[in-house]
Design a protein around this motif. Structure first.
Motif, PDB file in Angstrom:
ATOM      1  N   THR A   1      -0.167  20.043  -0.893  1.00  0.00           N
ATOM      2  CA  THR A   1       1.036  20.595  -0.274  1.00  0.00           C
ATOM      3  C   THR A   1       0.648  21.378   0.981  1.00  0.00           C
ATOM      4  N   GLY A   2       1.630  21.550   1.843  1.00  0.00           N
ATOM      5  CA  GLY A   2       1.405  22.357   3.039  1.00  0.00           C
ATOM      6  C   GLY A   2       1.166  21.550   4.296  1.00  0.00           C
ATOM      7  N   ASP A   3       0.729  20.295   4.173  1.00  0.00           N
ATOM      8  CA  ASP A   3       0.476  19.461   5.350  1.00  0.00           C
ATOM      9  C   ASP A   3       1.758  18.766   5.790  1.00  0.00           C
ATOM     10  N   MET A   4       1.860  18.511   7.080  1.00  0.00           N
ATOM     11  CA  MET A   4       3.009  17.790   7.642  1.00  0.00           C
ATOM     12  C   MET A   4       2.746  16.297   7.457  1.00  0.00           C
ATOM     13  N   THR A   5       3.225  15.768   6.332  1.00  0.00           N
ATOM     14  CA  THR A   5       2.891  14.404   5.928  1.00  0.00           C
ATOM     15  C   THR A   5       4.143  13.659   5.469  1.00  0.00           C
ATOM     16  N   PHE A   6       3.938  12.390   5.094  1.00  0.00           N
ATOM     17  CA  PHE A   6       4.999  11.527   4.574  1.00  0.00           C
ATOM     18  C   PHE A   6       4.649  11.086   3.149  1.00  0.00           C
ATOM     19  N   GLU A   7       5.641  10.504   2.502  1.00  0.00           N
ATOM     20  CA  GLU A   7       5.434   9.846   1.223  1.00  0.00           C
ATOM     21  C   GLU A   7       6.215   8.548   1.242  1.00  0.00           C
TER      22      GLU A   7
ATOM     23  N   LEU B   1       0.860  -1.180   0.000  1.00  0.00           N
ATOM     24  CA  LEU B   1       0.000   0.000   0.000  1.00  0.00           C
ATOM     25  C   LEU B   1       0.901   1.236   0.000  1.00  0.00           C
ATOM     26  N   THR B   2       0.930   1.973  -1.107  1.00  0.00           N
ATOM     27  CA  THR B   2       1.736   3.193  -1.166  1.00  0.00           C
ATOM     28  C   THR B   2       0.861   4.387  -0.821  1.00  0.00           C
ATOM     29  N   PHE B   3       1.500   5.470  -0.403  1.00  0.00           N
ATOM     30  CA  PHE B   3       0.738   6.652   0.007  1.00  0.00           C
ATOM     31  C   PHE B   3       1.480   7.909  -0.414  1.00  0.00           C
ATOM     32  N   LYS B   4       0.691   8.910  -0.828  1.00  0.00           N
ATOM     33  CA  LYS B   4       1.197  10.219  -1.215  1.00  0.00           C
ATOM     34  C   LYS B   4       0.278  11.292  -0.642  1.00  0.00           C
TER      35      LYS B   4
ATOM     36  N   ILE C   1       9.710  12.312   4.793  1.00  0.00           N
ATOM     37  CA  ILE C   1       8.824  13.448   5.019  1.00  0.00           C
ATOM     38  C   ILE C   1       8.609  14.184   3.704  1.00  0.00           C
ATOM     39  N   SER C   2       7.474  14.854   3.588  1.00  0.00           N
ATOM     40  CA  SER C   2       7.168  15.611   2.376  1.00  0.00           C
ATOM     41  C   SER C   2       8.180  16.736   2.194  1.00  0.00           C
ATOM     42  N   PRO C   3       8.570  17.027   0.966  1.00  0.00           N
ATOM     43  CA  PRO C   3       9.621  18.024   0.744  1.00  0.00           C
ATOM     44  C   PRO C   3       9.262  19.419   1.215  1.00  0.00           C
ATOM     45  N   TRP C   4       7.971  19.732   1.341  1.00  0.00           N
ATOM     46  CA  TRP C   4       7.558  21.067   1.762  1.00  0.00           C
ATOM     47  C   TRP C   4       7.359  21.175   3.286  1.00  0.00           C
TER      48      TRP C   4
END
Length: 824
Positions: free
Chosen positions: A281-287, A274-277, A306-309
């Protein structure tokens, strides 16, 4: 009472964890009554099941039960029975024979994507797969933390500094992709970790610890597994003081898009990829990706960046990898964890940065074998055995979960070699000077660079110098002294101190001091001192209410158990007023004012501080509190004893302080502080509660930034601070601005108090001191932090107790304050 009961009933389901459900029984033919072997028995919407034996008997004992049990066999009608979860029960079933009667079958496309269905099942089984469901568990953990210099390009070896430190080039290594790095710090620890659910108890015993390549830091406890635990089943993952949304969060589908991409066996478990993206943009998330076990819906493997932004300073990338194993039937536990942080000032900088790496492995799991209650009792959150730092190389070779690389083994040798080079020692000492204000010279340190020169109305220009012993002299005993000269008053000021850690294993810092110097009463304890060069440059008003203070004291701060710090001390002090802060008493015979040259007091201070699971970064003498998830409560009593060493007053001060930094997930964090105080007896106003003001452009977090010194004095008072750091919640969603990674911060601070007229018999309040009356003092602020990753600027607005003729909207009710803060 009814409200409390409702709250309890609402929260109880959230506080409970799943227990095992056991179902057994017999399956028979409805007509003949004969036992039926090989009947399929399974829980609805689950792959947990079994076959009946030759006697028609079945037993299911699992954490993964659902509320319905399904019985099926070819030629018989499928039977469903209700199951009571978390209980043991008997369910006998009679199977009816199937008659041949076909109905229309309609095939429809699914209403949801397969990835959504799978993720919902992962969330539904979270409470079962989370380790917190267990009554008890224990394991051995090996932690390895390494810091490497990175961003070393081809020109690195040609730099003049590197040529002078030729030995560096022998230890340069490379990672995948050809990026060079230089290992400089390596820390290892091996410990036994114990957990008990009811009542909740944790214990960790560090049985081996070593740090290579670093001096004057005590990181042993900070490296304990209890402080480095990241649980992906939590809704929010706190990393570098920021809250990231976990892909296994209950509300993850609001922030991520999930894709079902593959399936295969991993360690003999059939798993789905299960992949996730991030959705935006702007949220403190992972990929990244996670492999899900097809039967228990537990996470088998997790990999993410961690997300690049992500609005986080200096961390250009952060990679997390978790590996889970089924260490007991239906019990999934973390067995390996890797974390790599790429730390640089900016992403494209040529300045040398750092790789921070952590690899944690766990083994020798013991599940649900609870020990005695006495075993979990401990005086420390993390216990360090006396022999932990004395382990031999042979011991380490046997106990490490994995061997060290050759370059890792040579860190100590590299640092020892560098310390023989004069250039390296000078470079290291210069860096130390900029961070502490002191320059090491063998066993002493010379400073204070931050207080060499200053200016105030009493002294005009002032010069000062300070000395203290270094850790090379002793890591338990420290001597310090300073001297300054004011050209305006033509007077020397001086002071000295001694600190001794009487119990190094469980900190007990004994301090004695003497000071003969100028002070500003009512200044925040964190503010720059009168003799500070820094404070001179940023004042908004003159220091015209100074006090000459002579004081001597002794105190002991002692850690008791794992959550409690006690403080006891004695201090004698003498105040002499300077400038506008004159001391005047009404003569009861003549009715005229008598001037008091000086006042004296002798105080005994007792303080009790409770901070559950608080953690520190410690040096030999100083330490910094870095976190506690719970409110910190302090109770303090200060007792002035009249007649003791010439003291003039008899009084008792009592304070209750509650402070906390509450992490609120995606909406940031809230810092609040409540202070209740009461003073019994009588005293001159400088010995009462002089509320902290600020006459500087420098922002004071523990003062009222639009209040003057001595503006309010109380003997009973209550104050409240609310400071909300919204992080990037707003600015990260505004085009162009979001690239600057600004962060919003809002503050509200209120104070109310009163002062009894009885204190005026001891000393008349000066004209520049106000009374609250029926109106509290209130100021609010709106600020932007993380400007250039360092600066915070707030606009403060004073709402009450304005000068006559001033309206709340007038410009003078506003003020700008700023400071620099280095954080993530």
């Amino acid at each position: 009472m009814k409200f409390t009961l409702l709250i309890f009933l609402f929260l109880f389901p959230l506080l409970s964890w799943s227990q095992k459900t056991k179902v057994e029984g017999t399956v028979t033919d409805q007509i003949t009554g004969e036992p039926m072997p090989f009947v399929t028995v399974h829980f609805l919407d689950s792959k947990i099941g079994a076959f009946t034996d030759t006697n028609g008997r079945y037993i299911l004992d699992t954490y993964y039960a659902t509320d319905t049990l399904v019985f099926s066999f070819s030629g018989y009608i499928k039977v469903k029975r209700h199951v009571k979860l978390d209980e043991t029960q008997i369910i006998d079933v009679e199977m009816p024979v199937l008659t041949t009667d076909y109905e229309e079958v309609t095939v429809k496309a699914p209403d949801e994507f397969p990835s959504t269905i799978l993720h919902k099942k992962v969330i539904a089984h979270k409470h079962i797969n989370n380790k917190e469901k267990l009554d008890a568990y224990e394991y051995e953990v090996y932690n390895k933390v390494q810091l490497d210099l990175n961003n070393l390009d081809e020109k690195f070896n040609e730099r003049e500094m590197v040529k002078k430190l030729e030995i560096l080039t022998q230890y340069i290594d490379s990672v995948e992709g050809g990026k060079n790095f230089l290992p400089v710090i390596l820390s290892e620890s091996v410990s036994d970790y114990y957990y008990k659910k009811d009542p909740k108890k944790k214990r960790e015993v560090v049985k081996a610890s070593k740090i290579s390549g670093v001096e004057n830091l005590e990181l042993t406890q900070f490296l304990g597994d209890m402080y480095l635990d990241v649980n992906i089943y939590d809704n929010n993952l706190d990393l570098f003081n920021k809250s990231f949304i976990s892909p296994v969060s209950n509300f993850a589908r609001n922030y991520y898009r999930f894709y079902l991409e593959d399936s295969m066996f991993i360690d003999n478990y059939w798993c789905y990829l299960l992949t996730f993206k991030p959705k935006r943009t702007g949220d403190m998330t992972f990929e990244g990706e996670m492999w899900i076990h097809d039967t228990t819906y537990a996470v088998k493997r997790f990999k993410a960046n961690i997300s690049p932004w992500a609005n986080i300073n200096y961390v250009q990338d952060l990679y997390i990898e978790h590996e889970f194993a089924q260490v007991a039937p239906e019990v999934w536990m973390l067995t390996s964890e890797k974390m790599i942080a790429d730390l640089k000032i900016t992403k494209k900088t040529n300045v040398i940065g750092l790789f921070g790496r952590r690899h944690s492995t766990r083994k020798n799991y013991v599940i649900n074998q609870e020990r005695s209650a006495d075993f979990y009792r401990s005086n420390s959150t993390v216990e360090v055995l006396d022999s932990a730092n004395l382990r031999s190389d042979e011991y380490w070779e046997n106990i490490r979960h994995e061997p060290l690389a050759a370059k890792e083994q040579g860190i100590d040798q590299m640092v020892d070699s560098l310390n023989t080079l004069r250039f390296f020692r000078t470079l290291k000492n210069t860096i130390y000077l900029f961070s502490t204000g002191y320059y090491p010279v063998n066993k002493i340190e010379i400073g204070d660079a931050f207080a060499l020169m200053s200016f105030n109305p009493v002294e005009t220009y002032r010069l000062g110098i300070a000395l203290r012993t270094s850790n090379k002299f002793s890591r338990r005993l420290e001597f310090g002294g300073r001297i300054a000269y004011g050209f305006g008053d033509e007077r020397f000021k001086y002071g000295g101190s001694v600190r001794y850690n009487i119990t190094p294993k469980k900190r007990g810092m004994l301090s004695a001091y003497y000071n003969y110097d100028l002070e500003q009463i009512g200044q925040s304890p964190t503010a720059a001192a009168v003799g500070s060069t820094f404070g001179t440059l940023f004042r908004t008003g003159p220091l015209d209410k100074l006090t000459f203070v002579e004081k001597v004291g002794i105190n002991l701060e002692k850690d008791i158990h794992k959550d409690i710090i006690i403080f006891g001390g004695f201090e004698w002090k003498e105040y002499t007023a300077l400038g506008k802060a004159n001391y005047v008493r009404v003569n009861t015979n003549s009715g005229l004012n008598d001037t008091i040259n000086r006042i004296q007091t002798s105080e005994i201070t007792l303080r009790y501080r409770w901070a559950k699971n608080e953690e520190f970064i410690s040096g030999a003498f100083d330490r910094t509190s870095i976190r506690s998830k719970f409110p910190i409560v302090s109770v303090q009593g200060i007792f002035g004893v009249k007649g003791l060493l010439g003291a003039d007053y008899n009084y008792q001060k009592f304070d209750l302080i509650v402070e906390h930094v509450a992490k609120l997930g995606v909406v940031g964090r809230l810092r609040y502080e409540l202070n209740l105080g009461y003073i019994h007896g009588t005293a001159a106003y400088p010995f009462l509660k002089v509320h902290e003001g600020n006459q500087s452009y420098w922002l004071m977090s523990n003062a009222y930034n639009k209040m003057d010194f001595f503006e309010f004095v109380s003997d009973r008072y209550v104050s409240l601070l609310l400071e909300h750091h919204w992080d990037g919640l707003f600015f990260d969603r505004i085009p162009l601005i979001k690239k600057a990674k600004f962060r919003l911060v809002t503050t509200a601070r209120g104070l109310y108090g009163d002062i009894s007229n009885k204190h005026s018999e001891e000393m008349v309040l000066p004209d520049f001191t106000k009374r609250f009356g029926d109106i509290p003092y209130v100021e609010v602020s709106l600020g932007i932090e993380n400007i250039l990753k360092l600066i915070r600027i707030d606009v403060f607005w004073r709402l009450t107790h304005l000068d006559p003729g001033v309206k709340v909207t007038d410009l003078e009710t506003f003020g700008i304050r700023g400071k620099y803060v280095i954080n993530f």
